[in-house]
Design an enzyme around this catalytic site. Sequence first.
Site, PDB file in Angstrom:
ATOM      1  CG  ASP A  19      -2.030  -1.015   1.149  1.00  0.00           C
ATOM      2  OD1 ASP A  19      -2.324  -1.470   0.038  1.00  0.00           O
ATOM      3  OD2 ASP A  19      -2.599  -1.349   2.199  1.00  0.00           O
ATOM      4  CE  LYS A  73      -7.601   0.182  -2.976  1.00  0.00           C
ATOM      5  NZ  LYS A  73      -8.753  -0.436  -2.325  1.00  0.00           N
ATOM      6  CG  MET A  84      -8.973   6.135   7.069  1.00  0.00           C
ATOM      7  SD  MET A  84      -9.711   4.893   5.985  1.00  0.00           S
ATOM      8  CE  MET A  84     -10.249   3.652   7.170  1.00  0.00           C
TER       9      MET A  84
END
Length: 464
Positions: A246, A268, A381
């Site tokens: 990632d 990502k 997040m």
Amino acid sequence: MGQLNTFPLSFKVKGKRIIIVGGSDEALNKVRLVSKTTGSVEIYSRHIEADFAAFGAVTHERALRAEDLVGAALVFVAETGPDAELAKAEARRLGIPLNVVDVPAECDFYTPSIVERAPLTVAISTEGDAPVLARLVRAQIEALLAPGIGKIASLAGRLRQKAESLIHDGAARRRYYEDLVTSPTIERAAAGGDGVDAAERLLSAHVANGAGQGAVWLIGAGPGSEDLLTLRAQRLLQQADVIVHDQLVPAAVVEMGRRDAEQICVGKARGHHSFSQAQINTLLVRLAREGRKVARLKSGDPMVFGRAGEEIAALRKAGIAYEIVPGVSAALAAAADTATPVTLRRVASGLVMATAHGADDGDLAHWAALSQSGLTLALYMGKAIAAETAGRLIAHGAAADLPVGIVVNAGRADSTSYAATLGGLAAGAADFADGPAVILVGRAVAHGDWSQAAAAATETFKVA
């Protein structure tokens, strides 16, 4: 490059006698070492002080006689005095290899630091110059070798004749043995039994297909520091042909893989997806079908917001062998960075991990109720919408005075923390450092060490 003064080799002791002269802890250290072999260990000393009972050695608490050494394969001298002098003289007269503990000049051989995974052994020697260094190197090698690798080595030995009779090409045989010692299916089978059936099925597949079988390892890279990788993660990274990682996995972690491994960043990051999840799934299946060992390296833990479920489903559908290697999730790293007990008796009875990005009113209402019940929230997040999320939680009933701690780049050298209350955070967003963040919400947060935290709002909780 300097030349060696010793030649490393493996000495056969099966069915032979190994003599230890000495009865103290120094002798015990040698007994611990040689008792791992199938040799017959005999201890001679006028004063047996150490406890040798657990090692199956034969002890003789008396003076050493010259005839005691006849036919011995190795002699260790771990004391001083007349018996030690007799042992040294007779060993030299009879041509028996001799080791005098802590006296390198009198040794015919040195005892190395040993990594033992019978029948696999790795010996590390510094020719007696730096035994501490040998122990440190041993620890690093221990980390790279699976505990069950010895059983797999035995499997390879048991099937060697059959493999040679069925696979005549040397390169093809090597691919079979590489698959045998790296396959998670074989490792699990060996751990639960002898693994012969699984190894024979693998052999049959190689004979039928003429190529190796690939596998995918879903590995948690942790929050970003190399030293927070698990030992299993480090070992598998060294075995991988391809590392699919990632965007958030630091280069230093990716570089812990083999130097010749192909590296593929599937990119990502927030607002930028160079690979869709479907494309990643297809890539993993294709690489494994090519016979390659694939390390799918994910930030944190693969099973916590790592979308591992979708990748596992694709691998299962394709019949690809896979293994999951857990990692340190960012919430746990944030708790460690700030000494925050996310569960605390009489304060917080549990921990809820959730993603703030894209949360709807139903999610927020549920989290608000959980925070009121005493649970700690760990929101991923949510840095860019921290103020908005705090306001919505309060609107759904969460207390405005709930302590909030935000950790950016948790678990890394540049980790940064911020402290506030839920109401203070809702009143205005702070200017946070760059990097992924975890927002901790709950009464337990105030029991952490936030003394180095910056204020995320004008209203900041007081450290308990």
